[in-house]
Motif scaffolding. Sequence first.
Motif, PDB file in Angstrom:
ATOM      1  N   PRO A 161       0.703  -1.264  -0.231  1.00  0.00           N
ATOM      2  CA  PRO A 161       0.122  -0.100   0.080  1.00  0.00           C
ATOM      3  C   PRO A 161       0.857   1.384  -0.038  1.00  0.00           C
ATOM      4  O   PRO A 161       0.366   2.524   0.253  1.00  0.00           O
ATOM      5  N   ASP A 162       2.105   0.992  -0.109  1.00  0.00           N
ATOM      6  CA  ASP A 162       3.051   2.269  -0.084  1.00  0.00           C
ATOM      7  C   ASP A 162       2.798   3.580  -0.825  1.00  0.00           C
ATOM      8  O   ASP A 162       2.769   4.654  -0.386  1.00  0.00           O
ATOM      9  N   LEU A 163       2.554   3.200  -2.098  1.00  0.00           N
ATOM     10  CA  LEU A 163       2.459   4.260  -3.267  1.00  0.00           C
ATOM     11  C   LEU A 163       0.908   5.340  -2.689  1.00  0.00           C
ATOM     12  O   LEU A 163       1.215   6.300  -2.585  1.00  0.00           O
ATOM     13  N   VAL A 164       0.076   4.717  -2.405  1.00  0.00           N
ATOM     14  CA  VAL A 164      -1.158   5.304  -1.768  1.00  0.00           C
ATOM     15  C   VAL A 164      -0.834   5.980  -0.497  1.00  0.00           C
ATOM     16  O   VAL A 164      -1.348   6.972  -0.320  1.00  0.00           O
ATOM     17  N   LEU A 165      -0.346   5.292   0.304  1.00  0.00           N
ATOM     18  CA  LEU A 165      -0.380   5.968   1.512  1.00  0.00           C
ATOM     19  C   LEU A 165       0.738   6.965   1.601  1.00  0.00           C
ATOM     20  O   LEU A 165       0.539   8.047   2.440  1.00  0.00           O
ATOM     21  N   THR A 166       1.796   6.922   0.930  1.00  0.00           N
ATOM     22  CA  THR A 166       2.700   7.924   0.742  1.00  0.00           C
ATOM     23  C   THR A 166       2.032   9.346   0.134  1.00  0.00           C
ATOM     24  O   THR A 166       2.261  10.459   0.378  1.00  0.00           O
ATOM     25  N   ALA A 167       1.068   9.105  -1.163  1.00  0.00           N
ATOM     26  CA  ALA A 167       0.237  10.064  -1.318  1.00  0.00           C
ATOM     27  C   ALA A 167      -0.597  10.783  -0.442  1.00  0.00           C
ATOM     28  O   ALA A 167      -0.687  12.036  -0.242  1.00  0.00           O
ATOM     29  N   VAL A 168      -1.086   9.976   0.300  1.00  0.00           N
ATOM     30  CA  VAL A 168      -2.044  10.491   1.551  1.00  0.00           C
ATOM     31  C   VAL A 168      -1.145  11.365   2.462  1.00  0.00           C
ATOM     32  O   VAL A 168      -1.565  12.556   2.776  1.00  0.00           O
ATOM     33  N   LEU A 169       0.057  11.145   2.859  1.00  0.00           N
ATOM     34  CA  LEU A 169       0.950  11.833   3.509  1.00  0.00           C
ATOM     35  C   LEU A 169       1.285  13.100   3.095  1.00  0.00           C
ATOM     36  O   LEU A 169       1.150  14.257   3.670  1.00  0.00           O
ATOM     37  N   ARG A 170       1.720  12.961   1.797  1.00  0.00           N
ATOM     38  CA  ARG A 170       2.370  14.198   1.136  1.00  0.00           C
ATOM     39  C   ARG A 170       1.346  15.328   0.727  1.00  0.00           C
ATOM     40  O   ARG A 170       1.546  16.521   0.758  1.00  0.00           O
ATOM     41  N   LEU A 171      -0.173  14.589   0.454  1.00  0.00           N
ATOM     42  CA  LEU A 171      -0.905  15.599   0.202  1.00  0.00           C
ATOM     43  C   LEU A 171      -1.997  16.038   1.280  1.00  0.00           C
ATOM     44  O   LEU A 171      -2.812  16.782   1.195  1.00  0.00           O
ATOM     45  N   GLU A 172      -1.467  15.462   2.501  1.00  0.00           N
ATOM     46  CA  GLU A 172      -1.897  15.922   3.736  1.00  0.00           C
ATOM     47  C   GLU A 172      -3.478  15.596   3.700  1.00  0.00           C
ATOM     48  O   GLU A 172      -4.448  16.495   4.055  1.00  0.00           O
ATOM     49  N   ILE A 173      -3.803  14.298   3.173  1.00  0.00           N
ATOM     50  CA  ILE A 173      -5.348  13.808   3.134  1.00  0.00           C
ATOM     51  C   ILE A 173      -5.316  13.416   4.825  1.00  0.00           C
ATOM     52  O   ILE A 173      -4.820  12.611   5.393  1.00  0.00           O
TER      53      ILE A 173
END
Length: 234
Positions: A161-173
Amino acid sequence: MVALVVLDMAGTTVRDDGLVEQAFTAAIGTQGVAPDDPAYAPMLAHVRATMGESKISVFRHLLTGDEARAQGANAGTEARAQAANAAFEAAYGDLVGAGHCVPIDGAAAVVETLRTAGVKVALTTGFSRATADRILAALGWQQLADLTLVPAEAGRGRPFPDLVLTAVLRLEIDDVREVATAGDTTYDILCGLRAGARTVTGVLTGAHDAEALSAAGATHVLESVRDLPAVLGL
């Protein structure tokens, strides 16, 4: 409400047309496995089955251990997998540079529609950063999405799941339940599910068919990413 949509690139927003298989054939040839070698067919079958996975992971599986021996190839070291991966990226980049890279019809408009509606968009891929950037440049998509990610920037590639979770973190979702994903492979589906995404959509413009995507757990299966905004109510 959906706050973030994570979209795969090759096969989902970018038309592949067999470029991965062409680049794989060139890359595996540098390791002494030609198309007429008995080891080639099972290796290609594995590549097809694992479309969406980080390419270095694929080459590690094929070239460095028991799987390589089972397929009749000479197992090697990490250096061998790295060499094959580098050859793959170079071959794929050459194909992109030669004009064999075009967008899925309507994909850019989908991203623009999402962003206009206030939804952030991340484009993800199993390729290296250099190859991803070459694709983005060929399409003029450098500024299309809010974020682009490759496995080396997230930790592990799909199906983790790392790609999705990294996007969540970087885009502050704030909540993974505000995330939707879309991709053309079973590994895209597993990645979205493991990240806790609310909507995990499979599209039929790439590697895997509707039966495989549904069996992997897709919440929706669409003919194309063009249909995604309607599924999300946008």
